[in-house]
Every structure is written in structure tokens, then in C-alpha cells.
Scaffold this active site. Structure first.
Site, PDB file in Angstrom:
ATOM      1  N   GLU A 198       0.835  -1.207   0.000  1.00  0.00           N
ATOM      2  CA  GLU A 198       0.000   0.000   0.000  1.00  0.00           C
ATOM      3  C   GLU A 198       0.871   1.258   0.000  1.00  0.00           C
ATOM      4  O   GLU A 198       0.516   2.263  -0.623  1.00  0.00           O
ATOM      5  CB  GLU A 198      -0.943  -0.004   1.211  1.00  0.00           C
ATOM      6  CG  GLU A 198      -1.934  -1.158   1.222  1.00  0.00           C
ATOM      7  CD  GLU A 198      -2.717  -1.317  -0.080  1.00  0.00           C
ATOM      8  OE1 GLU A 198      -2.923  -0.308  -0.782  1.00  0.00           O
ATOM      9  OE2 GLU A 198      -3.103  -2.454  -0.408  1.00  0.00           O
ATOM     10  N   HIS A 204       1.872   2.248  -3.418  1.00  0.00           N
ATOM     11  CA  HIS A 204       0.937   3.132  -4.119  1.00  0.00           C
ATOM     12  C   HIS A 204       1.181   4.591  -3.735  1.00  0.00           C
ATOM     13  O   HIS A 204       1.065   5.497  -4.571  1.00  0.00           O
ATOM     14  CB  HIS A 204      -0.503   2.748  -3.795  1.00  0.00           C
ATOM     15  CG  HIS A 204      -0.942   1.469  -4.433  1.00  0.00           C
ATOM     16  ND1 HIS A 204      -0.815   1.228  -5.792  1.00  0.00           N
ATOM     17  CD2 HIS A 204      -1.521   0.347  -3.910  1.00  0.00           C
ATOM     18  CE1 HIS A 204      -1.296   0.022  -6.078  1.00  0.00           C
ATOM     19  NE2 HIS A 204      -1.712  -0.527  -4.958  1.00  0.00           N
ATOM     20  N   HIS A 244       2.125   7.653  -6.200  1.00  0.00           N
ATOM     21  CA  HIS A 244       1.437   8.941  -6.201  1.00  0.00           C
ATOM     22  C   HIS A 244       2.423  10.095  -6.060  1.00  0.00           C
ATOM     23  O   HIS A 244       2.344  11.095  -6.775  1.00  0.00           O
ATOM     24  CB  HIS A 244       0.422   8.969  -5.050  1.00  0.00           C
ATOM     25  CG  HIS A 244      -0.480  10.160  -5.077  1.00  0.00           C
ATOM     26  ND1 HIS A 244      -1.133  10.633  -3.955  1.00  0.00           N
ATOM     27  CD2 HIS A 244      -0.839  10.993  -6.085  1.00  0.00           C
ATOM     28  CE1 HIS A 244      -1.854  11.687  -4.270  1.00  0.00           C
ATOM     29  NE2 HIS A 244      -1.685  11.938  -5.553  1.00  0.00           N
TER      30      HIS A 244
END
Length: 226
Positions: free
Chosen positions: A97, A100, A104
Site C-alpha cells: 500500500e 501506491h 502517487h
């Protein structure tokens, strides 16, 4: 619609198997403690700091395997088992996670492309099935509604396939980081990699199922034109 239902049933069964396999792997690897004794929360915070990310919070959310990164409020959301867990499974999921979050922060192209499609798909998904149903019912009269439905469904299928490199890249970043930083041993790394592989397979099955359904609807449309 019978063909679409048959395709749906086949991929639903495959999806159920993959989901069961993922849960069983997660349960198995959750019972094996990390030699580093780091919790999922600590791993996530460390990975964020190591990548120069200080504006993302790590929070706990209810549920099982509900872990996700929310780019809107910049939060890494971890389920209780991952947030508090000190296992290979918790390490894999929390680092994934955070992968991610790194995507970003670095403006990863595929993530940007995927995010740009969300507003369009959120609207299209509300009407797509109704348009396709109307298109099939009116197929002998006009192919236009089904053609519109096929285009909308093609967008959702494209979204599913764009999701694949996003997920695989996040896992690649996660595995590289936990290995490089000594968060896991070689044995724990193998377990983390296996858990993430099964998680990725859920997205692969979803994408292939969407493609199979799209091809079915497209064949109906082409048959009408012939």
C-alpha cells in the site's frame, strides 16, 4: 444474455478460488512472526520516510483485507491484522500500500492515467448495464444502444487492465524495499512475495473476466451487423 451469464459464472468460480487462496495464504503467513518484529504500521511509516514522504498518514480501518491507499486524503489504510500485525503477511500488505503512495508521490504514469479515468467510469457504471440490456432487447431493431454499451464496457475493461501494472509495480516496489532495508529475512521475503502474487491474481482474473464479457457483447454486435 445467456452467454454473458455463463462467462460470469466461470470467472466467478475462478475468482472465488483465487480469493480463497489469497485468504488462506494471508492467514498462514500471518501466523509467522517477523524476525525484525516490526508491525505493519511501523513498516509503512518507515517506508514512507525512506521515500521522502511525510504528508501521508498511516491509519487503521475496520475489516479484513480492506487495506488500500487513498490519494484523496493521502492515507495508507491498513486493516487491524496488518496495522498491528508483525508477520510476513502484514509486512507485504503494508509495504504494498505504501508502494501506491510512492507511485502517487512520484507521479507514476499508469497511476495518473488510471486516476483520470475514475470520474468517467463512476458515471458510466451507473447506466452501462441498463444500456447493454436495452441494446440486446432492441438488437433486431437498432444496434446503436448495444454499440454504446460496448464502448462503455470497453472503458471498464481498459480500466481493469490499466490496474494490473499499477498493482504489480506497487508490489515490486514493496518487495524491493523490504528486502533492501532488511525488514524481512530471505524466507520471509518468499512468503511476502507469494502473498502479493495471489493478491495480484485477483486483479488478473477480474480483468480477464471483463475482457471475456466484452468480447461476448462485441460478438453480438458484430453478428447483428453481419
Amino acid at each position: 444474455m445467456a452467454g454473458a451469464y455463463l462467462i460470469g459464472i466461470v470467472f466467478m468460480l475462478i475468482s472465488l478460488f483465487v480469493s480463497w487462496r489469497l485468504k488462506s495464504k494471508f492467514k498462514e503467513y500471518s501466523q509467522i512472526g517477523l524476525a525484525s518484529n516490526l508491525s505493519g504500521k511501523e513498516i509503512a511509516e518507515k517506508m514512507l520516510r525512506d521515500n521522502g514522504i511525510y504528508d501521508v498518514r498511516v491509519v487503521s480501518v475496520e475489516g479484513t483485507l480492506t487495506d488500500h491507499y487513498n490519494p484523496a486524503d493521502k492515507t495508507v489504510n491498513l486493516s487491524p491484522e496488518v496495522y498491528h500485525g508483525r508477520s510476513a503477511a502484514a509486512a507485504a500488505v503494508s509495504a504494498h500500500e505504501c508502494g501506491h503512495a510512492v507511485q502517487h508521490a512520484t507521479a507514476y504514469t499508469m497511476l495518473k492515467f488510471r486516476s483520470s479515468m475514475v470520474p468517467v467510469l463512476s458515471v458510466a457504471s451507473q447506466y452501462m448495464q441498463w444500456i447493454i440490456l436495452a441494446g440486446i432487447l432492441l438488437l433486431n431493431t437498432t444496434p446503436i444502444p448495444l454499440a454504446i454499451g460496448v464502448v462503455l464496457f470497453a472503458l471498464t475493461t481498459l480500466f481493469s487492465f490499466i490496474t494490473l501494472p499499477v498493482e504489480f509495480d506497487a508490489s515490486r516496489r514493496a518487495l524491493a524495499w523490504i528486502d533492501q532495508k532488511g525488514v524481512v529475512t530471505s524466507r520471509e521475503h518468499t512468503m511476502a512475495k507469494d502473498a502479493l502474487w495471489w493478491a495480484a491474481m485477483t486483479y488478473v482474473v477480474a480483468a480477464l473476466g471483463s475482457l471475456a464479457t466484452l468480447l461476448y457483447y462485441a460478438s453480438l454486435l458484430m453478428g447483428r451487423r453481419d
